[in-house]
Design a protein around this motif. Structure first.
Motif, short mmCIF file in Angstrom:
data_model
loop_
_atom_site.label_atom_id
_atom_site.label_comp_id
_atom_site.label_asym_id
_atom_site.label_seq_id
_atom_site.Cartn_x
_atom_site.Cartn_y
_atom_site.Cartn_z
N ARG B 171 0.82 -1.22 0.00
CA ARG B 171 0.00 0.00 0.00
C ARG B 171 0.85 1.27 0.00
O ARG B 171 0.33 2.36 -0.24
N PRO B 173 3.43 4.14 -1.18
CA PRO B 173 3.72 4.65 -2.52
C PRO B 173 4.93 3.94 -3.14
O PRO B 173 5.84 3.53 -2.41
N ARG B 176 8.33 5.07 -2.11
CA ARG B 176 8.69 4.68 -0.74
C ARG B 176 9.15 3.24 -0.72
O ARG B 176 10.17 2.89 -0.12
N GLY B 530 -0.30 7.51 2.73
CA GLY B 530 0.01 6.87 1.44
C GLY B 530 -0.98 7.28 0.37
O GLY B 530 -0.62 7.56 -0.78
N ALA B 533 -0.23 10.82 -0.76
CA ALA B 533 0.97 10.86 -1.59
C ALA B 533 0.67 10.32 -2.99
O ALA B 533 1.06 10.91 -4.00
N ASP B 534 -0.07 9.19 -3.03
CA ASP B 534 -0.41 8.60 -4.33
C ASP B 534 -1.26 9.56 -5.17
O ASP B 534 -1.07 9.68 -6.37
N GLY B 537 0.96 11.94 -6.56
CA GLY B 537 2.07 11.36 -7.31
C GLY B 537 3.43 11.68 -6.70
O GLY B 537 4.42 11.85 -7.41
N ASP B 539 6.15 11.05 -2.96
CA ASP B 539 6.41 10.13 -1.85
C ASP B 539 5.91 10.79 -0.56
O ASP B 539 5.74 12.02 -0.50
#
Lengths: 215, 645
Positions: B171, B173, B176, B530, B533-534, B537, B539
């Motif tokens: 899960r 990014p 990461r 997460g 961040a996703d 796009g 980290d």
């Protein structure tokens, strides 16, 4: 004059001197069995916490000369060993009147039954005896041997004072930038944290806004 | 005289309920945690600095932090290795506690899937099927029990040694995960990392403090993205995924006229069936037959948080309230599972009619009534426990009952699903509020109480200053309870926030301080970070986020700190960890890590200074992302307060 000198700023409160002292004053001299003895051996050095966390002072008999305790003792139970420079209690002659504790400038005398005393139920004056048995064998006192941070050091008094003077010199010159500072002091942050705890308690106690929940 | 002799109750806690109970305990001669802290003064400096080692029988050893006495243990380990080994073992203990909790939930989940339990069911089938899809289990067109059994199989494997990475680490990014891979700290198996930590810290294995610390991070990650996340996700499936719920908090939730039962500890697995038992008409009638008007369940610590999140059960208090709850004289039973339950509770209970009922074979309390948990007899055991509590009611001495305050209202239930739901299904509204600067960033304020600090002061003060400056705060564990008691966790608390955050909260109808659950639910914070961040796009370490554990005490908190930082979120601790005997370890954790995982630790006990440090950090992250930012240096970090005599 040989004595135990204290560098209080170095004491980190581990209490190892207390354990070593009680063990030295046991019958078995063994930490694993000393605490099972009756009467229980007692430490004659006491590490008391300072005014803020992360500070402490190991307090013990300073073996004064003249010693107020010896001067007031009505039974002559307290005397000085001139050769070793220590003040000793003859526990068999002690009558627990506590006059020695009354006049002691350092509150270094306590009263408990002792294996060397008149009986298991009779409290007598207990205080640092300078580890006479160890001194006679050429060993430093047990508390000094246990201290691994130099808060308790044994030697000639003037040499020990001079050592402190040299440390102070280095610190003063570093502070005035006349000499390069030494490596970072790992204890500084630890000591500072103790002071912060006291500050936080003070701040928290000062109401700044409604906390709710009052009826 | 010890340091804290004479510390008045107002200096020990900011809360009136605690203050009154401390005074009452003192008047009655009942020893509490603060008395025992006093009795421990001075605490050993070798241990406080982390430079003592008991790992082998050539020792015990300690090295002189002044550098004049011994600088190495018998084996030759210096301060760096000793400090790193001790820290690593602490993290392993904390990660193990969380992960063993996760395993216990997984076992009940697996048994429920096979139909072997009573009192349990798949409460959130939608979440089960989403997890199945994520874990590569065929979730369509199959009975929920079959799907659950296969999900359980996959997750049991996460505890072992056969995988290259635990399932939920996927899960994080991609950037990461790549960084973890490069550093060799991807958590492979939950038990594996913990066992390896113990192996490495045996004498003569890993003698490099950097290598030890990296594995300590991996061990933490096996908790955050492993054991804790399994605990959270499967608890949601078994007991329901939390959604916003109003409830009440502080000792005022105890009732004069009811049988009061406190559920204390961390694992929701038994307490959930107790909730059902407390509504059993036969037991309610029994309570009435003794003159009580009903059965009142309240929470303590994280079991309480679990029950608040899913059931709206009122919360009596956090860690330092466990003894004081008994001192009210109004508690018939304290039902304990495990973790953070002071061994002293049986001693305090012995002064009252209160029964301590232990329920885990892993956590025994001499003097307690032991009613061991067995999921096959869940419903029946729940009733046995409630019956024991009701039977204690006639022994209550009304003259000793002292319920100090009226409860405060608070809101819980902000799972990631609930937060995204409040945002309309996508992180976009939150991200655009952060991008515009209406919200500067987000901070997770987590962790325990510690009697060294005035209870809840740092939690409440830090959180208040952050929301005042438009920083959204999410809370878990004891930190959540602290903020609840302070009245900072209601939708109308938005008025306490800065203009930007207030506007967002009012538009969404949410508090400025969001309760995300228990301490294992810090895994929800990871999932949320997460997801943000996703969505952008980037980290996690690029986001304007921070963590804070202002009043931590437990090894679990150290593990949380490790996985939060290793996941890219800089974290400020309010209590010094025992690492200061090694300047190299301190330099690495408080500085060097930034270049490795993009985040680091800081230690700052003063909440005002911590708030300023965090705001500076957030503005720096905003600047780096090209968002509107304040000059970090313009945020004043006040001088440390002078000690008050």
């Amino acid at each position: 004059m040989r004595t135990v000198f204290v560098n209080p700023e170095r004491c980190i409160g581990c209490l190892q001197c207390e354990i070593a002292c009680a063990t030295e004053h046991s019958s078995s001299k063994n930490v694993a069995s000393a605490f099972l003895e009756a009467p229980q051996p007692r430490a004659r050095i006491h590490v008391e916490p300072g005014p803020v966390p992360s500070t402490a002072y190991p307090n013990r008999c300073r073996h004064c000369d003249p010693a107020p305790c010896a001067q007031v003792c009505p039974t002559g139970a307290i005397h000085r060993d001139r050769g070793l420079g220590v003040v000793l209690v003859d526990e068999d002659r002690c009558i627990s009147c506590a006059m020695c504790a009354v006049v002691c400038p350092f509150d270094a005398v306590t009263f408990y039954p002792s294996a060397a005393g008149p009986g298991p139920e009779v409290a007598v004056a207990l205080k640092c005896d300078g580890c006479v048995e160890r001194l006679r064998r050429g060993q430093p006192p047990a508390c000094v041997e246990a201290c691994k941070v130099g808060a308790l050091v044994f030697g000639d008094l003037n040499d020990l004072v001079a050592a402190g003077r040299l440390r102070a010199t280095a610190a003063v010159l570093a502070a005035t930038a006349a000499a390069p500072p030494g490596p970072p002091d790992p204890l500084a942050a630890w000591h500072a944290f103790g002071a912060e705890l006291v500050a936080a308690a003070g701040h928290a106690a000062r109401p700044t806004h409604d906390r709710g929940g009052e009826r | 005289m010890s340091v804290s002799d004479g510390r008045r109750a107002v200096q020990l806690s900011i809360n009136r309920d605690a203050q009154e109970m401390i005074d009452l305990a003192r008047a009655e001669g009942i020893e509490t945690v603060w008395d025992r802290l006093d009795a421990q003064q001075p605490q050993c400096g070798f241990c406080a600095l982390g430079v003592s080692c008991r790992n082998c029988a050539m020792g015990p050893c300690r090295v002189d932090p002044f550098g004049e006495g011994p600088t190495k243990g018998v084996c030759g380990a210096g301060a760096d290795v000793i400090v790193a080994r001790n820290l690593g073992r602490g993290i392993a203990a904390g990660a193990s506690a969380h992960s063993d909790h996760g395993r216990d939930i997984l076992e009940v989940f697996a048994s429920t899937a096979r139909g072997e339990t009573t009192g349990y069911r798949i409460a959130d089938e939608g979440k089960l099927r989403r997890l199945a899809a994520e874990l590569g289990v065929d979730g369509d067109q199959r009975p929920a029990g079959d799907v659950a059994a296969d999900v359980a199989d996959v997750l049991f494997d996460d505890f072992g040694s056969r995988k290259d990475g635990v399932s939920f680490a996927g899960r994080a990014p991609a950037a990461r995960r790549a960084r973890w891979q490069e550093l060799g700290i991807t958590p492979r198996g939950i038990d594996r990392e913990n066992v390896e930590m113990l192996h490495r810290t045996h004498m003569g294995v890993d003698n490099d403090h950097v290598s030890l610390l990296l594995h300590a991070l991996r061990t933490g990650l096996s908790d955050g993205w492993g054991g804790s996340m399994i605990a959270t996700e499967l608890s949601d499936v078994l007991f329901g995924t939390p959604s916003p719920v109003l409830s009440e908090v502080n000792l005022g939730v105890l009732r004069h006229d009811q049988v009061n039962v406190a559920l204390h500890g961390h694992n929701p697995v038994l307490s959930d069936v107790i909730v059902a038992a407390a509504e059993d008409p036969e037991l309610v009638d029994l309570a009435r037959s003794y003159g009580a008007s009903g059965i009142n369940l309240v929470g303590l610590c994280c079991t309480g948080n679990e029950l608040l999140m899913r059931r709206g059960v009122p919360m009596a208090g956090n860690h330092l309230m466990q003894e004081l709850a008994i001192v009210t004289g109004a508690l018939e039973a304290m039902v304990v599972d495990y973790q953070c339950i002071m061994p002293s509770v049986t001693d305090v209970a012995a002064c009252y009619h209160t029964k301590i009922i232990s329920t885990s074979d892993k956590a025994r309390f001499p003097g307690a009534t032991h009613l061991p948990f067995d999921p096959r007899r869940g419903a029946e055991i729940g009733r046995e426990i409630i019956r024991a509590a009701v039977e204690a009611y006639p022994d209550r001495n009304p003259d000793r009952v002292h319920i100090p305050v009226a409860p405060v209202r608070w809101m819980g239930g902000f799972s990631v699903e609930a937060i995204l739901g409040a945002l309309g299904g996508s992180p976009e509204p939150l991200v655009s509020a952060i991008a515009s600067g209406a919200i500067r960033g987000a901070v997770a304020v987590v962790g325990c109480n510690n009697p060294k600090l005035p209870q809840d002061y740092a939690h409440v003060e830090l959180t208040r200053q952050l929301i005042e400056h438009d920083v959204l705060v999410v809370v878990t564990g004891c930190a959540a309870v602290a903020n609840g008691k302070a009245g900072q966790m209601l939708p109308e608390s938005a008025s306490m926030a800065g203009t930007g955050l207030r506007g967002v909260c009012e538009a969404l109808g949410i508090p400025p301080v969001l309760h995300m659950g228990s301490c294992v639910d810090n895994s929800r914070v990871l999932v949320l970070a997460g997801a943000l961040a996703d969505f952008l796009g980037v980290d996690i370490d690029q986001l304007p986020l921070a963590g804070a554990a202002p009043e931590w005490y437990s090894e679990k908190a150290v593990s949380i700190g490790a996985y939060v930082v290793a996941s890219g979120v800089t974290t400020v601790l309010g209590v010094q960890p025992p690492i200061f005997g090694s300047p190299r370890v301190v330099d690495l954790l408080a500085g060097g890590l930034d270049g490795v995982v993009g985040a680091r630790f800081a230690v700052e006990p003063d909440p005002s200074r911590a708030a300023a440090l965090i705001r500076r950090h957030i503005e720096e992250k905003r600047r780096a992302l090209g968002l509107p930012f304040e000059d970090p240096d313009s945020i004043a970090v006040t001088a440390p307060a002078a000690p008050v005599g």
